[in-house]
Design a protein around this motif. Structure first.
Motif, mmCIF file in Angstrom:
data_model
loop_
_atom_site.group_PDB
_atom_site.id
_atom_site.type_symbol
_atom_site.label_atom_id
_atom_site.label_comp_id
_atom_site.label_asym_id
_atom_site.label_seq_id
_atom_site.Cartn_x
_atom_site.Cartn_y
_atom_site.Cartn_z
ATOM 1 N N PRO A 115 -15.802 7.216 -1.381
ATOM 2 C CA PRO A 115 -15.190 6.197 -1.616
ATOM 3 C C PRO A 115 -14.385 5.561 0.165
ATOM 4 O O PRO A 115 -13.928 6.947 0.532
ATOM 5 N N SER A 116 -14.801 4.806 0.445
ATOM 6 C CA SER A 116 -14.359 3.623 1.706
ATOM 7 C C SER A 116 -13.793 2.386 0.877
ATOM 8 O O SER A 116 -14.160 1.711 0.772
ATOM 9 N N PHE A 117 -12.436 2.504 1.576
ATOM 10 C CA PHE A 117 -11.368 1.331 0.744
ATOM 11 C C PHE A 117 -11.506 -0.063 1.971
ATOM 12 O O PHE A 117 -11.008 0.410 3.165
ATOM 13 N N VAL A 118 -11.228 -1.203 1.866
ATOM 14 C CA VAL A 118 -10.607 -2.424 2.515
ATOM 15 C C VAL A 118 -9.427 -3.002 1.683
ATOM 16 O O VAL A 118 -8.857 -2.488 2.990
ATOM 17 N N ASP A 127 -14.038 -2.585 -3.772
ATOM 18 C CA ASP A 127 -13.141 -1.404 -3.395
ATOM 19 C C ASP A 127 -13.682 -0.808 -5.046
ATOM 20 O O ASP A 127 -13.529 0.550 -5.067
ATOM 21 N N ASN A 182 0.961 -1.200 0.129
ATOM 22 C CA ASN A 182 0.343 -0.637 -0.229
ATOM 23 C C ASN A 182 0.684 1.269 -0.096
ATOM 24 O O ASN A 182 0.478 2.153 -0.571
ATOM 25 N N THR A 239 -14.265 -8.303 -2.674
ATOM 26 C CA THR A 239 -13.658 -7.176 -2.385
ATOM 27 C C THR A 239 -12.599 -6.717 -3.044
ATOM 28 O O THR A 239 -13.137 -5.018 -2.538
ATOM 29 N N PRO A 240 -12.087 -6.726 -3.110
ATOM 30 C CA PRO A 240 -11.473 -6.539 -5.028
ATOM 31 C C PRO A 240 -12.630 -5.243 -5.112
ATOM 32 O O PRO A 240 -12.243 -4.111 -5.918
ATOM 33 N N ASN A 257 -16.619 1.068 -5.241
ATOM 34 C CA ASN A 257 -16.833 2.352 -4.807
ATOM 35 C C ASN A 257 -15.710 3.573 -4.788
ATOM 36 O O ASN A 257 -16.234 4.834 -4.767
ATOM 37 N N ALA A 258 -14.954 2.695 -4.992
ATOM 38 C CA ALA A 258 -14.273 4.451 -6.330
ATOM 39 C C ALA A 258 -14.726 5.332 -7.574
ATOM 40 O O ALA A 258 -14.805 6.567 -7.614
ATOM 41 N N ILE A 296 -7.531 3.474 -8.373
ATOM 42 C CA ILE A 296 -8.805 2.496 -8.459
ATOM 43 C C ILE A 296 -9.732 1.977 -9.075
ATOM 44 O O ILE A 296 -9.905 0.718 -10.009
ATOM 45 N N TRP A 352 -5.540 -10.713 -2.205
ATOM 46 C CA TRP A 352 -6.453 -10.874 -1.680
ATOM 47 C C TRP A 352 -7.307 -11.678 -2.276
ATOM 48 O O TRP A 352 -7.571 -12.662 -2.362
#
Length: 408
Positions: free
Chosen positions: A98-101, A88, A63, A84-85, A91-92, A111, A75
């Motif tokens: 945006p709230s990323f895991v 994300d 990261n 999950t990816p 969400n982007a 993203i 992942w």
């Protein structure tokens, strides 16, 4: 020393997941961080067994260096989590904050650009972002199924499973549209989305039923399902989330799929009406629109009064399509009139004239109109095919020779 160790861990020297002492690997990770060795750090993630390193520390390191594609790989490969990816990435793209895991402190722009490459890799059975194929075909099929179930979900998805977190694409829950994620992807980049769909349609995955027989759970996503969904979207785009250009691209894609996958895709009369109307209502992507319309007109499976769109076709200069409609309906007089009036290039002009003669052979009025058409456009016919024109005149309209003979 560290350079030598990292070389041993590199792609060209590692054929399967390798084990190195965890202490050594951790020191190599710290060396990569200190010297910004992005490629070397990626190779550790790609090539070493998770038993070699502290997973949490490696993820934080990836990261920190912005190696987001490698994070997706981690992942997928370590947690066997392919959704999950994608969440994300959705969400982007969406209007939600945006709230990323996976991606700490990443910008949405960094993203969202991964979404179509990611979808493409997984639908091709490849490991993202590498070019190697997933070794297990059954596992690849399950990944594709999970991916498609998410993308084509009719309502918002709850993720992680058994949680209460809904993955929304708009801030107000009551404004959430049906099929939110697919609509979002279309609006984000329609061209890339259709390219991905084209790739999906080519996959033999869609040739078989993937419903779970043990749980009676129906897996509905197939080529026909997607085509019907696209038709529904363009018919009911009241909020205008698609541009005129995007709508035309979708319609061209629908027609292409209909002819490419005849065994799997059906267009009803209502669907043909929708598609044809969108194709001829403007001159965007004119060449490809004309190809699509001519395909529909010539398709013997379709019974549809295409001529009702005559005015739109003329307005937007789809002359070739209109002539095809008239010729398919044996309306040779109208078809030939358009060819002559708009100076269309037809290599088979005399052949069409002969077909018209045969069709109107017992129709005195039709033959008379055909003779007038020939007289008015005699020079065009002669220039196109002098020998055939002479034969047509000599056998059918000998009186025309009086109008075409040179003056003394």
């Amino acid at each position: 020393f560290y350079s030598a160790c990292l070389e041993m861990m590199s792609e060209k020297n590692v054929t399967s997941l390798q084990f190195f002492p965890p202490g050594l690997v951790q020191s190599c990770i710290e060396y990569c961080m200190k010297n910004t060795k992005k490629h070397a750090l990626a190779q550790i993630a790609f090539n070493l067994s998770p038993a070699c390193y502290d997973l949490d520390k490696l993820i934080r390191s990836l990261n920190a260096l912005g190696l987001f594609e490698v994070l997706v790989f981690m992942w997928n490969s370590v947690f066997k989590d392919y959704i999950t990816p994608l969440v994300d990435m959705i969400n982007a793209i969406s209007d939600e904050s945006p709230s990323f895991v996976l991606f700490a402190n990443a910008s949405p722009e960094a993203i969202k650009i991964m979404v179509f490459p990611y979808l493409s890799y997984l639908m091709r059975g490849k490991v993202y972002p590498l070019e190697k194929h997933t070794t297990n075909e059954a596992q690849s099929a399950q990944i594709k199924k999970a991916l498609l179930e998410f993308v084509f979900s009719a309502a918002v998805f709850t993720w992680p499973e058994h949680s209460t977190t809904k993955i929304r694409t708009v801030k107000m829950a009551e404004q959430e549209p049906a099929f939110p994620y697919f609509r979002l992807l279309l609006a984000y980049d329609c061209n890339q989305c259709l390219s991905w769909l084209d790739q999906c349609f080519q996959d033999s995955f869609f040739n078989t039923n993937h419903s779970d027989q043990t749980s009676d759970k129906v897996f509905a996503v197939n080529r026909q399902y997607i085509i019907d969904l696209l038709l529904d979207i363009i018919r009911n785009d009241s909020d205008g989330f698609l541009s005129q250009k995007d709508t035309k691209l979708i319609v061209i894609f629908i027609v292409r799929s209909y002819f490419t996958y005849e065994q799997f895709v059906f267009l009803s009369t209502k669907a043909v009406n929708t598609v044809f109307k969108f194709l001829c209502q403007d001159s965007l992507w004119k060449h490809f629109s004309e190809i699509s319309m001519k395909q529909l007109v010539k398709d013997k499976r379709i019974r549809f009064p295409f001529a009702k769109y005559r005015d739109l076709l003329l307005k937007n200069k789809f002359y070739d399509t209109l002539t095809e409609i008239y010729f398919e309906e044996n309306n040779f007089l109208e078809g030939l009139a358009i060819v002559f009036n708009f100076h269309l290039q037809r290599k088979n002009l005399c052949t069409l004239f002969n077909q018209a003669l045969n069709y109107y052979k017992n129709d005195v009025i039709g033959l008379n109109d055909l003779e007038i058409l020939l007289k008015d456009n005699f020079e065009v016919l002669v220039n196109a095919a002098p020998g055939q024109t002479a034969q047509i005149v000599n056998e059918n309209f000998p009186d025309c020779l009086l109008y075409t003979s040179p003056s003394p």
